[in-house]
Structures are given as C-alpha cells and as structure tokens.
Motif scaffolding. Structure first.
Motif, PDB file in Angstrom:
ATOM      1  N   UNK A  80       2.158  39.671 -10.891  1.00 36.03           N
ATOM      2  CA  UNK A  80       1.249  39.963 -12.013  1.00 36.03           C
ATOM      3  C   UNK A  80       0.424  38.740 -12.375  1.00 36.03           C
ATOM      4  N   UNK A  81       1.105  37.574 -12.378  1.00 31.21           N
ATOM      5  CA  UNK A  81       0.398  36.341 -12.736  1.00 31.21           C
ATOM      6  C   UNK A  81      -0.702  36.038 -11.711  1.00 31.21           C
ATOM      7  N   UNK A  82      -0.365  36.208 -10.426  1.00 29.84           N
ATOM      8  CA  UNK A  82      -1.363  35.956  -9.377  1.00 29.84           C
ATOM      9  C   UNK A  82      -2.570  36.873  -9.539  1.00 29.84           C
ATOM     10  N   UNK A  83      -2.283  38.140  -9.878  1.00 31.13           N
ATOM     11  CA  UNK A  83      -3.386  39.101 -10.052  1.00 31.13           C
ATOM     12  C   UNK A  83      -4.249  38.694 -11.241  1.00 31.13           C
ATOM     13  N   UNK A  84      -3.597  38.240 -12.352  1.00 29.27           N
ATOM     14  CA  UNK A  84      -4.352  37.835 -13.543  1.00 29.27           C
ATOM     15  C   UNK A  84      -5.196  36.607 -13.238  1.00 29.27           C
ATOM     16  N   UNK A  85      -4.598  35.675 -12.460  1.00 26.56           N
ATOM     17  CA  UNK A  85      -5.346  34.455 -12.094  1.00 26.56           C
ATOM     18  C   UNK A  85      -6.567  34.804 -11.256  1.00 26.56           C
TER      19      UNK A  85
END
Ligand code: C2E
Ligand code: MG
Ligand code: MG
Length: 535
Positions: A80-85
């Motif tokens: 999720x964090x990678x997608x948000x980044x």
C-alpha cells in the motif's frame, strides 16, 4: 480521518483474531478428531519426554501462526505504501488542471532523451498564450481553466506522437518533439500549433479566442543543459512576442544579448524618467506662406549619462510597451509648460500623446492638473495623436478627445496617411488639425502623383474644416508649392531642427525666430528663465 483509521485498525485486529481462532479450530480438528495428536503422544512416549514439551510444541505452533499473520499484514502495508508513493510521485510530476507533465517531469524527460541520444532532431517548443489575461478578467477563472484544458488537448492532438507536452506555468506550455525533417518541419509544426490554439474555445455560449507565440530551441545533447535549452526556447518566445505575437521564432545566440540589453534599457529608462534625464526639445512650426513661427512641437530627448543624447525611436517604443509612456509624457508636458511660460504668449505647444494614453479615461484630467499647476493656458496647447490610437478603441478616443476639447486643448491627427484611419474616422471624430506625414511631403519633388496625393489631403482637410500642417519640409521648393495649395502650417528642418530650451530662448532673445509683428521680443535672462524649482 482518525476515526476511519481506527475503524480499519479495529476490523483488522478482529480479522486476525478470527483467523487465529479458525487456526486453533483446525488444529483441534486435526489433533483430536483426526487423531493427529496420537503421533505426537507416541513421540513423547518413545523419547521419554514430559508434557511440558507438548505444551511448548503447541505454543511454538501458535507463535509461528502469529508471525505468519503479522508478515502477511506487513507485506500488505508495504504494498500500500509503495502504491501511495507511486501515486504521490505521479502527482508531483503532473499539472492537476490539464493532466499534462509539469516543469519537473518535462525537465527529467528532456535530460533522459538527450542522454539517450536520438536519431532525428530533438527540439523544445515553448508556447505562451496571447491575450490570456483578459479571459480571466472578462469571463472569470472557470473560463480561464477551460481554455487551458482545451489548449492541453489541442497540443496533444497537434504534436507528433511520442512528444512530451507540459504546462510549465500559468499560460506557458512546452513540448519536447523529435522531428526528422529539420528546420522546415519544425516551422510547419510551430505554425500548426499557433493555428490550433488560435481557434476559438466554446464556453457557456461564448467563443473565447486566444492566440499563441512559440519559441523553438534545438535540444540535442551538445546544446547546454536542459535548463539552458528551456531558457533558450523561452528567449525565442519572448522575441516572438516582441515581434508582434501569434508567431514563432527559433533561438539564435544573439537573442540572449539583445534581451539582456533590452532589460538594461528598461531599467535605465525608469531611472531616467525618475531623475529627469528625459527632456523636451522644441521644433518650430510656421504659418504659411509668411513663415512666422506660431509655436513648437515638443519632442522628447534622453540625455543618457553614458550614451549621450538619445532619439525617441530608441526609447519611446520601450516606454510604450512597458507602460512607462504615461509618466514620460506627463514629465515632458510639465517641463515644456514651465519652459514656455516665459515665451511670447501667442506661441503654441504641441505635445505627442501615445495611443495607450488615449485609453486612459483620466487623460484630460491629468493634463488639466499639469496646466493648472504650471499656469499654462489650455488654448496654447495642442495634443497630437497618431492613427493607431483611433483604431485601438474608437469610443474611448472619442470620449478623451471631447474632454480635451472641452478644456480648450486642440487635437491634431499626427502622421496622417501612415496608419489605418479612414474617412469614417475623420468624420466620426472632431479633430482640429491634420498633420501630413513627412513621407508624403518629402516626395513632392519626386513626381506628380505624390503631389496630387498631398494636394488631395489638404483639400480633404479644408473640406472637413481642419487646418493642415505639412511635416518634414526641407526645401524652399516644397514650401512654396505647399503654400500655393493652401496648406496652413509647415514644420521641418528648413525652419529649424528640434532644439533644447536654451537654444530656443537664445534665438528668441536675438530675434532669430520670426514670431510675427504681434509679438514683442521676450526678456529672457537669468531673472525670467523659469526652472521647475522656481515654478
Ligand atoms: P512626430 O510626432 O511625427 O515628430 C516629427 C518627427 O519628424 C521628429 O522626429 C522630428 O525630428 C522629425 N522631423 C521634423 N522635421 C523633419 C525634417 O525636415 N526632416 C526629417 N528627416 N525629419 C524631420 P523625432 O524627434 O525623432 O520623433 C520621432 C517620433 O517620436 C515623433 O514623431 C513622435 O511620434 C515620437 N515622440 C517624440 N517625442 C515624444 C513624446 O514626448 N511622447 C510620445 N508619445 N511620442 C513622442
Ligand atoms: Mg508629432
Ligand atoms: Mg508626425
């Protein structure tokens, strides 16, 4: 937001708990119902192990299950964090309004393409909209945004596939294009962009029209840094704006120097206006045929501390483009009114007023304020406007013209024959005088056809009840001919070049200027010569 996070955390924990309970149930089913615990018991008995081992074994199983569940959750959070980044990076590189690349992404792409090398010709186009500001002012920001979005779409359609299109700032766009066809292809492309962007944008029943000016710079790897290439295309675009908008220019290294010199000139001119380096020169105007001096045209000169005396052609256009022309003209008018107070009272002054100043509804009031302050009578003043002023806004010109004439100031139409004004304008606006441009007057000697034109202008003036002045008279032959055709006044080197105040006053005192029998010689000396301070 906080509540939302809490709720999702709560449901996550519950989910974990349920999973663990399910796992426990499965272990129980496996162990008790399917007899899997029996082989565990056997191992314990075979190896003489205590029940503590059995407990430890199941606790270990629980710990493994908990850590597997934790790892799955961590993995999910990382995804999720990678997608948000990735989403944030995307947003940081795009313009939210048009969805085009922004300056950052454009510069990155430019660097990448230059580093990779390209087979065709790589070029950067900087595209700046013309007349965009009035769209916001007239129709509001929503309309402005609609125009910007339409521009983005049209650029996407017009530019070759694979081009990077960006919105750099406000109404400035850029494109990175690769063309195999060299200069001609680029020129066609730039022209295509201008045409596409000049088509009206439909918005809530309005047809909004803007235009575009394009600057082009080569972007191949040996042409400086990406920033330098963008700057070069920008300079070419600015040059295009100066040359009249709606056009394209290809960057040449001389532009950089020319634009720097221009910026210096603008800064110097501001200082010159503020410190009084601009001064009035006076050119005699004579009545025909007697050639007595009836007044002077006031012409601006810049006494530049390093470059000496500069002519209006070097600084008036700059003052007009930068909006300094108002300050400059009022400064000149004020100084001329102060100078002329000591001269014979029947001598007139004619001042030039720039077209933009005629759009200022306060022009007449500002002139009145100067006349009142300096004590110069309105009937001694004439204002000269060029035909450009009329073409810009007929109604504004009519209002200003009327206001000036109400004050008693006369209005002359300058450089007649060089602009766009028609008989319609002459009929619509009540001028007092026509000034025949010197390009006609100079050519009188050249042939009959030109002389017929000048003759026609004089007749036109008199039929409309206007007096006429011929500008640029240099020879006795032309003055005799003009007088015989009924031209009322003359101005030109034959009667005197533009002179500084001191020279006018010397000539007045020495009787070198024939100001007619009505005028007694003025007593101009240190006592009566007025300075701005004394007044
Ligand atoms: P203009 O108003 O048509 O002024 C007449 C120009 O013709 C002057 O040029 C004058 O020196 C020149 N001239 C006059 N007689 C002769 C002649 O016999 N032969 C030749 N070859 N030239 C002659 P100048 O002073 O260079 O002014 C050029 C223009 O600059 C003016 O044209 C006027 O449009 C503008 N200008 C000058 N001063 C001001 C000012 O204070 N404000 C504004 N807005 N414009 C100004
Ligand atoms: Mg003039
Ligand atoms: Mg003129």
């Amino acid at each position: 937001m906080a509540d939302k996070r809490k709720a999702s955390w709560g449901s996550g924990e519950l989910y974990d708990l349920l999973c663990l309970m399910m796992l426990g149930t499965c272990v129980w089913v496996l162990g008790v119902q399917l007899g899997a615990f029996r082989w565990v018991d056997r191992i314990i008995l075979d190896h003489n192990l205590s029940d503590v081992f059995k407990l430890g074994f199941f606790m270990g199983m629980g710990a493994v299950a908990a850590s597997v569940s934790k790892s799955i959750r961590l993995l999910k959070a990382m995804r999720e964090r990678d997608a948000a980044e990735a989403q944030a990076a995307e947003t940081a590189r795009h313009d939210p309004l048009t969805g085009l690349a922004n300056r950052r992404l454009f510069t990155e792409r430019l660097e990448e393409r230059r580093a990779a090398g390209s087979t065709g010709r790589l070029a950067v186009l900087v595209i700046d909209l013309d007349r965009f500001k009035p769209v916001n002012e007239l129709y509001g920001y929503e309309a402005g945004n609609a125009v910007l979005r339409a521009v983005g779409e049209r650029l996407g359609r017009t530019l070759p596939e694979g081009s990077t299109v960006a919105r750099l700032d406000g109404d400035e766009f850029a494109a990175l294009v690769e063309t195999g066809t060299g200069g001609e292809g680029l020129a066609r492309l730039a022209q295509g962009v201008i045409t596409a962007l000049s088509a009206p944008v439909a918005w809530h029943g309005h047809e909004i029209k803007v235009g575009a000016t394009v600057g082009i710079a080569a972007a191949d790897a040996d042409d400086g840094t990406a920033g330098a290439v963008l700057h070069a295309a920008d300079l070419a675009m600015v040059q295009g704006k100066r040359d009249g908008r709606g056009t394209y220019r290809v960057f040449e290294s001389a532009m950089d120097e020319a634009l720097k010199a221009r910026a210096r000139l603008e800064a110097d001119l501001r200082v010159a206006i503020d410190t009084g380096q601009i001064e009035p020169y006076y050119q005699p105007v004579v009545a025909l045929p007697g050639q007595t001096v009836t007044g002077f045209e006031v012409l601006a000169r810049w006494r530049h501390p390093e470059q000496g005396l500069l002519m209006p052609s070097t600084f008036i256009p700059v003052a007009e483009e930068t909006g300094m022309i108002g300050d400059l003209s009022y400064l000149i008018l004020r100084r001329a009114c102060l100078d002329a107070r000591a001269w014979p009272a029947h001598l007139q002054l004619a001042v030039n007023i720039a077209p933009q100043q005629f759009q200022d509804s306060d022009l007449a009031l500002r002139i009145l304020a100067i006349l009142t302050e300096t004590g110069f009578q309105a009937h001694r003043l004439e204002v000269e406007i060029t035909e450009t002023a009329i073409v810009q806004d007929l109604e504004a010109t009519r209002a200003t013209l009327g206001a000036l004439q109400t004050l008693g100031v006369r209005v002359a139409l300058d450089d007649f024959g060089t602009g766009y004004s028609s008989l319609y304008h002459l009929r619509e606006l009540r001028f007092d005088k026509l000034k025949i441009d010197r390009s006609y007057v100079n050519s009188i000697a050249e042939g009959d056809e030109r002389a017929k034109l000048v003759d026609a202008i004089i007749k036109l003036g008199s039929s409309l009840g206007l007096v006429t002045t011929a500008e640029g008279i240099e020879t006795e032959t032309s003055v005799d001919w003009l007088a015989s055709q009924g031209c009322d006044y003359g101005q030109g080197y034959l009667f005197g070049k533009p002179m500084p105040r001191a020279e006018i006053e010397r000539r007045l005192v020495e009787g070198l200027l024939d100001t007619g029998p009505a005028a007694p010689k003025p007593e101009i000396g240190p006592r009566t010569v007025l300075t701005e301070k004394a007044a």
